[in-house]
Design an enzyme around this catalytic site. Structure first.
Site, mmCIF file in Angstrom:
data_model
loop_
_atom_site.group_PDB
_atom_site.id
_atom_site.type_symbol
_atom_site.label_atom_id
_atom_site.label_comp_id
_atom_site.label_asym_id
_atom_site.label_seq_id
_atom_site.Cartn_x
_atom_site.Cartn_y
_atom_site.Cartn_z
ATOM 1 N N LEU A 153 84.508 50.815 21.088
ATOM 2 C CA LEU A 153 84.520 49.354 20.956
ATOM 3 C C LEU A 153 85.442 48.916 19.826
ATOM 4 O O LEU A 153 85.394 49.474 18.725
ATOM 5 C CB LEU A 153 83.105 48.839 20.673
ATOM 6 C CG LEU A 153 83.003 47.397 20.160
ATOM 7 C CD1 LEU A 153 83.418 46.399 21.244
ATOM 8 C CD2 LEU A 153 81.600 47.087 19.647
ATOM 9 N N SER A 154 86.257 47.893 20.073
ATOM 10 C CA SER A 154 87.059 47.231 19.043
ATOM 11 C C SER A 154 87.971 48.239 18.342
ATOM 12 O O SER A 154 88.812 48.848 18.985
ATOM 13 C CB SER A 154 86.130 46.503 18.072
ATOM 14 O OG SER A 154 86.846 45.658 17.209
ATOM 15 N N ALA A 155 87.810 48.449 17.034
ATOM 16 C CA ALA A 155 88.601 49.471 16.364
ATOM 17 C C ALA A 155 88.346 50.831 16.998
ATOM 18 O O ALA A 155 89.248 51.660 17.108
ATOM 19 C CB ALA A 155 88.284 49.512 14.881
ATOM 20 N N ALA A 158 90.371 50.834 20.171
ATOM 21 C CA ALA A 158 91.765 51.154 19.863
ATOM 22 C C ALA A 158 91.919 52.642 19.575
ATOM 23 O O ALA A 158 92.904 53.268 19.960
ATOM 24 C CB ALA A 158 92.244 50.320 18.677
#
Length: 334
Positions: A153-155, A158
């Site tokens: 999720l999110s960072a 990425a």
């Protein structure tokens, strides 16, 4: 002690107001059984200074699959394990979970350093630490090296893209939730990626992935992409750019081969022969889609950055082929 980059501070600016709420989230009680999420030490040289946690369901067979989970900023391994719903399907379909954990020593808000050069290259930093966790599970638990997957999720999303780009020989498929394309931009313009998006051609995006492991000619991972249409922390344009990147890497068109309507105001676009999936969750903000309940396709718990819409974990587990032939709820074709 590693450096403490501040470049990513603005990524969490939009969520800083809920940091205390996130910290207050308590773990959901696990079923009464011997298996539990356990910290593992000594899993490798660990150049990224990450923590490893593992969950092995009771009666885990030899050569079981493994799924790596990467939490978002301000989160930790226990919270992501407890709320994401992955334990339910690990118990049901018998696969191992490897949950990596970032610390505030590495990054002030415990974000994986997807924007730091030394952490996003094959053979170095946090990317290598996560790969060493996979190696440890293979050598110690006997997991199947051909069935390793990653989701974040999110960072962490990425960073999931980082792992798929740098270690295509390790991961068969992955899921990027509210994340960004691999090498979206140089660190100095990280915030442009998350708040505005960066437009590149599919070929340009694909070249960035191919350059992560020069000379590699083997299979590339299949990819599932999730994004809320109202995400103001990592703008939805990143989902489209991720789609462009991974369809190009997989060598398929950016025109979907099929579309479907799913629960939770979710639309699904399928590219190629199920090479890439793009889920757009209408009206959802920044977080992992969950759907608490006891249904076969329901999972997870609502908390900060765990949003009650649809069980993304169920869909990803089926996409990864972890369901052992269980029936998938049939989407409504459009």
């Amino acid at each position: 002690m590693r450096r403490n980059p501040s470049l990513f501070t603005r990524l969490t600016g939009a969520v800083a107001g809920v940091v205390l709420a996130a910290a207050a989230v308590t773990a959901v009680a696990a079923p009464a059984q011997a298996a539990s999420l356990t910290q593992v030490t000594g899993f490798g040289s660990n150049p990224g200074n990450l923590a490893m946690y593992a969950y092995r369901p009771d009666n885990l067979p030899a050569n079981a699959p493994a799924v790596v989970l990467l939490h978002g900023c301000t989160q930790n391994a226990a919270g992501y394990f407890a709320n994401s719903g992955w334990q339910k399907y690990a118990d049901q379909w018998k696969f191992a979970l490897i949950v990596a954990q970032q610390s505030s020593v590495n990054q002030s808000l415990s974000c994986f350093n997807w924007f730091v050069e030394g952490d996003i290259q094959r053979g170095s930093g946090e990317a290598l630490s996560i790969k060493q966790m996979v190696d440890y599970a293979k050598n110690t638990y006997g997991t199947d090296p051909g069935r390793v997957f990653v989701s974040g999720l999110s960072a962490g999303g990425a960073m999931s893209a980082v792992m798929l780009a740098t270690y295509p020989d390790v991961f068969a498929a992955g899921s990027v939730i509210a994340g960004l394309p691999y090498r979206c931009s140089p660190p100095a313009t990280t915030n442009t990626c998350q708040y505005s998006g960066v437009d590149k051609t599919p070929a340009a995006w694909g070249d960035l992935v191919r350059s992560a492991y020069p000379g590699y000619t083997g299979n590339r991972p299949r990819v599932s992409i999730w994004h809320g249409t109202s995400d103001g922390t990592v703008v939805p344009a990143n989902a489209t750019e991720l789609r462009d990147q991974w369809t190009n890497v997989r060598g398929v068109s950016q025109t979907p081969t099929s579309t479907a309507s799913l629960p939770g105001n979710t639309s699904l676009e399928v590219y190629g022969n199920d090479d890439v999936r793009l889920y757009r969750v209408s009206g959802m903000g920044h977080g992992t889609p969950v759907d608490p309940g006891s249904g076969a396709d329901q999972c997870g718990s609502t908390a900060a950055f765990f949003l009650d819409t649809i069980c993304s974990t169920y869909r990803d587990a089926v996409f990864f082929g972890l369901n052992g032939g269980d029936t998938t709820p049939t989407p409504t074709a459009t």
